[in-house]
Write an enzyme that holds these catalytic residues in place. Structure first.
Site, PDB file in Angstrom:
ATOM      1  N   SER A   1      32.035  47.740  29.860  1.00 46.18           N
ATOM      2  CA  SER A   1      31.616  47.401  31.215  1.00 46.18           C
ATOM      3  C   SER A   1      32.656  47.899  32.225  1.00 46.18           C
ATOM      4  O   SER A   1      32.963  49.083  32.247  1.00 46.18           O
ATOM      5  CB  SER A   1      31.372  45.892  31.311  1.00 46.18           C
ATOM      6  OG  SER A   1      30.617  45.552  32.445  1.00 46.18           O
TER       7      SER A   1
ATOM      8  N   ASP B   1      19.952  46.545  27.806  1.00 48.48           N
ATOM      9  CA  ASP B   1      21.005  46.283  28.791  1.00 48.48           C
ATOM     10  C   ASP B   1      20.425  46.336  30.203  1.00 48.48           C
ATOM     11  O   ASP B   1      19.856  47.355  30.607  1.00 48.48           O
ATOM     12  CB  ASP B   1      22.124  47.312  28.634  1.00 48.48           C
ATOM     13  CG  ASP B   1      23.408  46.925  29.343  1.00 48.48           C
ATOM     14  OD1 ASP B   1      23.345  46.148  30.319  1.00 48.48           O
ATOM     15  OD2 ASP B   1      24.479  47.395  28.929  1.00 48.48           O
TER      16      ASP B   1
ATOM     17  N   HIS C   1      23.950  43.788  27.070  1.00 45.44           N
ATOM     18  CA  HIS C   1      25.239  44.197  27.617  1.00 45.44           C
ATOM     19  C   HIS C   1      26.419  43.735  26.764  1.00 45.44           C
ATOM     20  O   HIS C   1      27.542  44.178  26.982  1.00 45.44           O
ATOM     21  CB  HIS C   1      25.379  43.646  29.035  1.00 45.44           C
ATOM     22  CG  HIS C   1      26.441  44.312  29.848  1.00 45.44           C
ATOM     23  ND1 HIS C   1      26.411  45.657  30.168  1.00 45.44           N
ATOM     24  CD2 HIS C   1      27.587  43.832  30.412  1.00 45.44           C
ATOM     25  CE1 HIS C   1      27.478  45.973  30.892  1.00 45.44           C
ATOM     26  NE2 HIS C   1      28.202  44.887  31.045  1.00 45.44           N
TER      27      HIS C   1
END
EC number: 3.1.1.85
Length: 253
Positions: free
Chosen positions: A82, A207, A235
């Protein structure tokens, strides 16, 4: 002594791992221990997150400088998840002689959507920034929910994520604001395109923050990069699909 908190597991070829926005290394401790059966795994807390001290300005150059100074090795593999993936790209660009290979896990060199580029809607980050000033706790809870959205077992994964996050106090406000600013404004596509090292992209097809379409867009920047998509993952594949992710990462030998 470094102000960056570092946890080291196992022995073998070193793998440095960077977490995402508002998180800390504890979120993937069990996953790191699985990898540590064959790798030396080094988990860093970003500045102002977890057990790392804050820095004066939570901006990319200062973040990269602090993290590189905290890694006690001349060379290493690097994995960023991320926001950590965005940071990892800049680290590899600054010190290509130290980063041997780069893995972007649910990451994106340009986090927000724009014409011709898949990503999260800018207004999503704007709403987080606005809410953050009024109720930081609610903002973080909402963000955790987005990370498991769409998963068939979202409730269990979310509970696991919440338990891990609760191990440490929330990041300081300046770090949270700075992280959102990086996610909204930073563009590392040119840096990623210029890298001359092995690059792998791992994404989940569920995601909601980093769309799976990002993988194809990244191939235009780096035709040689390796793309692996985890079916049914969102995610946080290190929580929802840990064994599949371990198999991919340990496939390097």
């Amino acid at each position: 002594m470094s102000s960056i908190h570092c946890e080291i597991y196992g022995q073998g070829r070193p793998l440095v791992m960077l977490h995402g926005w508002a998180m800390h290394s504890g979120i993937w401790r069990e996953f790191a221990r699985q990898l540590a059966e064959r790798r030396q795994v080094i988990c860093l807390d970003l500045p102002g997150h977890g057990r790392s001290a804050p820095i004066a300005n939570f901006e990319m150059p200062a973040i990269v400088e602090a993290l590189l100074a905290a890694i006690p090795l001349p060379s290493f593999d690097l994995l960023g998840w991320s926001l950590g993936a965005t940071v990892a790209i800049d680290m590899a660009a600054v010190c290509p002689d130290r980063v041997r290979c780069l893995t972007l896990l649910a990451g994106n060199p340009r986090f927000v959507r724009e014409p011709g580029w898949p990503g999260v809607k800018p207004e999503v980050l704007d709403s987080f920034a606005e809410l953050l000033g009024n109720d930081a706790k609610q903002t973080l809870q909402r963000f955790l929910g987005l990370q498991v959205q769409g998963l068939p077992h979202a409730k269990a994964v979310l509970q696991q994520l919440k338990q891990s996050v609760a191990e440490c106090d929330a990041p300081d406000f300046a770090a949270l604001q700075g992280g959102l600013r990086i996610l909204k404004l930073h563009d590392a596509r040119d840096k990623l395109a210029a890298l001359k090292l092995p690059i792998r992209v791992i994404q989940g097809d569920k995601d909601t923050l980093v769309p799976v379409a990002t993988a194809a867009a990244l191939r235009y920047l780096q035709p040689a990069l390796q793309i692996q998509v985890l079916s049914g993952a969102g995610h946080t594949p290190f929580l929802s699909h840990p064994q599949a992710l371990v198999d991919i990462l340990l496939g390097d030998g």
